[in-house]
Write a protein that holds these residues in place. Structure first.
Motif: not given
Length: 53
Positions: A1-16
């Protein structure tokens, strides 16, 4: 399962930005929240995030 943080980091964007994108995704593809209030991302919801960037 992925988290908001891991997705944001992978896509190079902020959690917001991920939260903003979640609101833009059609309801049937939005990630669902678990009992603790955390999002459960499926492969489909991650792809929907990526497409909106």
């Amino acid at each position: 399962m992925e988290t908001i943080s891991s997705i944001a980091k992978r896509l190079n964007v902020t959690n917001g930005r991920i939260y903003q994108i979640i609101k833009e995704i059609p309801a049937d593809k939005q990630p669902k929240k678990d009992a603790k209030g955390k999002y459960n991302f499926t492969k489909e919801s991650v792809e929907a995030n990526r497409k909106l960037l």
